[in-house]
Design a protein around this motif. Structure first.
Motif, PDB file in Angstrom:
ATOM      1  N   VAL A 179     -24.973  79.813  27.580  1.00  0.00           N
ATOM      2  CA  VAL A 179     -25.562  80.496  26.433  1.00  0.00           C
ATOM      3  C   VAL A 179     -26.809  81.268  26.878  1.00  0.00           C
ATOM      4  O   VAL A 179     -27.704  80.708  27.532  1.00  0.00           O
ATOM      5  CB  VAL A 179     -25.938  79.490  25.329  1.00  0.00           C
ATOM      6  CG1 VAL A 179     -26.507  80.237  24.121  1.00  0.00           C
ATOM      7  CG2 VAL A 179     -24.713  78.684  24.911  1.00  0.00           C
ATOM      8  N   GLU A 215     -29.929  82.752  25.530  1.00  0.00           N
ATOM      9  CA  GLU A 215     -30.819  82.747  24.376  1.00  0.00           C
ATOM     10  C   GLU A 215     -31.941  83.775  24.511  1.00  0.00           C
ATOM     11  O   GLU A 215     -32.374  84.366  23.523  1.00  0.00           O
ATOM     12  CB  GLU A 215     -31.443  81.351  24.196  1.00  0.00           C
ATOM     13  CG  GLU A 215     -30.442  80.232  23.925  1.00  0.00           C
ATOM     14  CD  GLU A 215     -29.991  80.177  22.472  1.00  0.00           C
ATOM     15  OE1 GLU A 215     -30.306  81.105  21.711  1.00  0.00           O
ATOM     16  OE2 GLU A 215     -29.322  79.189  22.111  1.00  0.00           O
ATOM     17  N   GLY A 269     -21.497  88.574  22.163  1.00  0.00           N
ATOM     18  CA  GLY A 269     -22.511  88.030  21.262  1.00  0.00           C
ATOM     19  C   GLY A 269     -23.136  89.121  20.434  1.00  0.00           C
ATOM     20  O   GLY A 269     -22.515  90.156  20.170  1.00  0.00           O
ATOM     21  N   ARG A 277     -28.505  86.171  20.459  1.00  0.00           N
ATOM     22  CA  ARG A 277     -27.818  85.165  21.280  1.00  0.00           C
ATOM     23  C   ARG A 277     -26.505  85.749  21.797  1.00  0.00           C
ATOM     24  O   ARG A 277     -25.736  86.357  21.050  1.00  0.00           O
ATOM     25  CB  ARG A 277     -27.524  83.906  20.459  1.00  0.00           C
ATOM     26  CG  ARG A 277     -26.783  82.807  21.221  1.00  0.00           C
ATOM     27  CD  ARG A 277     -26.510  81.581  20.357  1.00  0.00           C
ATOM     28  NE  ARG A 277     -27.754  80.861  20.048  1.00  0.00           N
ATOM     29  CZ  ARG A 277     -28.290  80.803  18.837  1.00  0.00           C
ATOM     30  NH1 ARG A 277     -27.711  81.428  17.809  1.00  0.00           N
ATOM     31  NH2 ARG A 277     -29.410  80.142  18.635  1.00  0.00           N
ATOM     32  N   ALA A 294     -29.128  87.019  15.757  1.00  0.00           N
ATOM     33  CA  ALA A 294     -28.063  86.143  16.242  1.00  0.00           C
ATOM     34  C   ALA A 294     -27.044  85.886  15.136  1.00  0.00           C
ATOM     35  O   ALA A 294     -27.407  85.739  13.966  1.00  0.00           O
ATOM     36  CB  ALA A 294     -28.663  84.825  16.720  1.00  0.00           C
ATOM     37  N   LYS A 295     -25.777  85.862  15.534  1.00  0.00           N
ATOM     38  CA  LYS A 295     -24.675  85.592  14.595  1.00  0.00           C
ATOM     39  C   LYS A 295     -23.907  84.387  15.153  1.00  0.00           C
ATOM     40  O   LYS A 295     -23.019  84.529  15.985  1.00  0.00           O
ATOM     41  CB  LYS A 295     -23.740  86.795  14.478  1.00  0.00           C
ATOM     42  CG  LYS A 295     -24.445  88.115  14.088  1.00  0.00           C
ATOM     43  CD  LYS A 295     -24.526  89.009  15.271  1.00  0.00           C
ATOM     44  CE  LYS A 295     -24.950  90.445  15.013  1.00  0.00           C
ATOM     45  NZ  LYS A 295     -25.659  90.829  13.887  1.00  0.00           N
ATOM     46  N   SER A 296     -24.287  83.194  14.696  1.00  0.00           N
ATOM     47  CA  SER A 296     -23.765  81.975  15.308  1.00  0.00           C
ATOM     48  C   SER A 296     -23.519  80.893  14.270  1.00  0.00           C
ATOM     49  O   SER A 296     -24.139  80.882  13.201  1.00  0.00           O
ATOM     50  CB  SER A 296     -24.752  81.434  16.352  1.00  0.00           C
ATOM     51  OG  SER A 296     -25.113  82.426  17.295  1.00  0.00           O
ATOM     52  N   THR A 337     -18.905  75.531  18.573  1.00  0.00           N
ATOM     53  CA  THR A 337     -19.919  76.589  18.545  1.00  0.00           C
ATOM     54  C   THR A 337     -19.244  77.944  18.425  1.00  0.00           C
ATOM     55  O   THR A 337     -18.270  78.230  19.126  1.00  0.00           O
ATOM     56  CB  THR A 337     -20.768  76.572  19.823  1.00  0.00           C
ATOM     57  OG1 THR A 337     -21.342  75.269  19.996  1.00  0.00           O
ATOM     58  CG2 THR A 337     -21.885  77.612  19.754  1.00  0.00           C
ATOM     59  N   ILE A 366     -20.132  82.010  18.603  1.00  0.00           N
ATOM     60  CA  ILE A 366     -21.095  83.055  18.951  1.00  0.00           C
ATOM     61  C   ILE A 366     -20.347  84.379  18.946  1.00  0.00           C
ATOM     62  O   ILE A 366     -19.302  84.514  19.594  1.00  0.00           O
ATOM     63  CB  ILE A 366     -21.730  82.808  20.332  1.00  0.00           C
ATOM     64  CG1 ILE A 366     -22.519  81.490  20.326  1.00  0.00           C
ATOM     65  CG2 ILE A 366     -22.651  83.979  20.726  1.00  0.00           C
ATOM     66  CD1 ILE A 366     -23.093  81.112  21.681  1.00  0.00           C
ATOM     67  N   VAL A 405     -15.490  87.077  17.791  1.00  0.00           N
ATOM     68  CA  VAL A 405     -16.204  85.806  17.882  1.00  0.00           C
ATOM     69  C   VAL A 405     -15.569  84.947  18.960  1.00  0.00           C
ATOM     70  O   VAL A 405     -14.341  84.938  19.126  1.00  0.00           O
ATOM     71  CB  VAL A 405     -16.202  85.032  16.541  1.00  0.00           C
ATOM     72  CG1 VAL A 405     -17.045  85.743  15.504  1.00  0.00           C
ATOM     73  CG2 VAL A 405     -14.785  84.824  16.014  1.00  0.00           C
ATOM     74  N   VAL A 463     -27.045  74.179  21.379  1.00  0.00           N
ATOM     75  CA  VAL A 463     -27.285  75.314  20.487  1.00  0.00           C
ATOM     76  C   VAL A 463     -27.863  74.834  19.153  1.00  0.00           C
ATOM     77  O   VAL A 463     -28.827  75.410  18.629  1.00  0.00           O
ATOM     78  CB  VAL A 463     -25.988  76.121  20.266  1.00  0.00           C
ATOM     79  CG1 VAL A 463     -26.201  77.212  19.220  1.00  0.00           C
ATOM     80  CG2 VAL A 463     -25.515  76.732  21.583  1.00  0.00           C
TER      81      VAL A 463
END
Length: 504
Positions: free
Chosen positions: A62, A64, A185, A205, A418-420, A428, A430, A447, A459
């Motif tokens: 990931v 970040e 992401g 993210r 962020a779209k999570s 998860t 992302i 996604v 996360v």
């Protein structure tokens, strides 16, 4: 009246071109020797050394932090040996965009085949730039769903005659190297997605995927690239430009330490040494399951502004099947009756639903925020826990690692992008999907749905920290933080109520 608003919107969105890159870089000459000209170690060799070369598995890391996200892309570009395929909604010719272009040109000079697929609506490239890039035998550029017309009037007429078609944009964001490693992401290619803007930066993210997951993303890219909506970007013969001089100017800009600090290049060079430490720290996850879900080009052929898509269906299924918890980050939160019912039903069966979105102070989209205001009271009333991001979130001092921002005192506004999701502490998500009608019904989205309790825990832990009072305000049935934004911004947002929710 509806036609007037449609025409005005079209005029605003068509916009005007800017200065070509060739003019903006006229003071940069001669190129430089700040970057490598050949791969130091192949990506395959690094994957083997890290024991992540099982072709039947997917590993995930990931991303970040914005600075880490940019130097990871840079290292992958510098060590590519076969291909680089990039697909973005926005590719801006700002500082980050020019540096990215330099890495792509360098890769193409080594014989790497570079394909760039950019959405036409947000394309920040002038005809002279296109001519220079197309002159390279190893670079190909296509635009998605171009707005056809030789002048502004013709383009506006095209928008008005097919407003839905114009609004069906490609919001996918993928970066694929040698068909083996991919990044997807929320990040576009522009300063504000990598902590390089001095006024406004996004908290975003991405996820880096190796193995089977990367191949699935490659398959999706190939489907978009070969679709009739992806059109070759060709400059006219009148757009004469010295391509070699253009490449040298881009390289000279990127080599200027004021534009890309030597400290960042040192981090790029140090990635092979950092990989064992990431594995030891448990941040490189072997996934128990992985699905990459992408909408098909064109999204749907339903009448009006509905119809959904593959990404919409996948996310609805995840929320509908949740048993314990749903943790979400979405910069825009404009729910239809279907969405409101979906979350209300989840709460009713005992699922804890928590959503972090932008506050009026942190948002970059007043139209979308107005849409959120329309459903906020009902959403909170259904039992969903809603938090709104602070523009001065304390956590930015940890997430924004760019030395440039540290020296300036972290002055820029920090907005969520962020779209999570994390579902039941084990899955998860992302990707690019915003919780709004545009993502659900108009834009193509993608996604990555990943099964790993360890990754979900990592996360979700950070997502929960971002709910702390130093980072976000909680909205209740009795109060919201809009007053922090001031009268002028609240009034400006109120006027956005004229925009139909289906277009938000």
């Amino acid at each position: 009246m509806k036609l007037v608003f449609t025409l005005l919107g079209a005029l605003l969105m068509v916009g005007c071109g800017g200065a070509p890159l060739t003019d903006r870089l006229e003071h940069y000459e001669g190129g430089g020797a700040c970057g490598g000209t050949a791969a130091n170690t192949s990506i395959s060799e690094q994957m083997t050394a890290a024991a992540v070369d099982d072709t039947s598995a997917t590993w995930a890391y990931v991303l970040e932090e914005g600075e880490e996200a940019i130097f990871t892309r840079a290292w992958l570009s510098e060590n590519s040996t076969q291909s680089i395929d990039i697909q973005y909604f926005i590719f801006a010719m700002d500082n980050v965009g020019i540096i990215a272009l330099d890495y792509l040109i360098r890769a193409a000079d080594r014989g790497v085949q570079v394909r760039m697929l950019i959405d036409d609506f947000m394309l920040d490239v002038e005809e002279e730039d296109v001519a220079a890039l197309n002159a390279h035998p190893n670079i190909s550029i296509r635009v998605y769903n171009p707005n056809v017309g030789e002048n502004t009037f013709q383009k506006v007429r095209g928008v008005v005659s097919d407003f839905k078609g114009f609004n069906q944009r490609m919001h996918n964001k993928t970066f694929i190297v040698d068909g083996r490693v991919a990044i997807t992401g929320g990040r576009n290619i522009a300063d504000e997605y990598f902590d390089y803007d001095q006024d406004y930066n996004f908290r975003d993210r991405d996820v880096l995927l190796m193995g089977t997951g990367a191949r699935d993303i490659q398959t999706s890219f190939d489907a978009f690239w070969s679709h009739p909506l992806a059109v070759n970007l060709v400059a006219s013969e009148a757009a004469g430009v010295d391509a070699l001089e253009f490449y040298r100017s881009v390289q000279a800009y990127a080599c200027d330490p004021e534009n890309f600090w030597p400290e960042i290049r040192a981090l790029i060079d140090g990635i092979p040494d950092a990989i064992p430490h990431l594995i030891e720290a448990g941040r490189l996850h072997r996934l128990e399951g992985m699905r990459f879900v992408s909408d098909v080009p064109g999204k749907n052929d339903a009448k009006g502004y509905s119809g959904g898509g593959k990404s919409t269906e996948a996310l609805i299924d995840l929320v509908a099947s949740a048993q314990e918890s749903v943790m979400i980050q979405s910069p825009y939160l404009v729910l239809t009756d279907l969405g409101l019912t979906l979350f209300a039903d989840a709460v009713a069966r005992g699922v804890e639903v928590t959503i972090l979105t932008n506050s009026l102070c942190s948002t970059d989209n007043l139209e979308a925020f107005n849409g959120y205001q329309r459903i906020r009271e009902e959403l909170v009333g259904s039992g969903v826990k809603v938090f709104e991001y602070r523009p001065d979130a304390e956590i930015r001092k940890r997430l924004i690692t760019a030395e440039k921002q540290a020296r300036s005192g972290y002055v820029p506004t920090f907005g969520l992008h962020a779209k999570s999701m994390v579902i039941d502490h084990s899955t998860t998500v992302i990707g690019t999907f915003n919780l709004d009608p545009r993502s659900a019904n108009l834009n193509t989205e993608c996604v990555a749905i990943m099964s790993s309790a360890a990754m979900a825990g990592q996360v979700e832990s950070l997502m929960r920290e971002e709910l702390d009072p130093a980072n976000a305000w909680q909205t209740t049935p009795f109060s919201n933080p809009d007053f922090h934004a001031g009268t002028a911004k609240r009034l400006s947002t109120w006027f956005r109520g004229i925009v139909p929710a289906s277009l938000l």
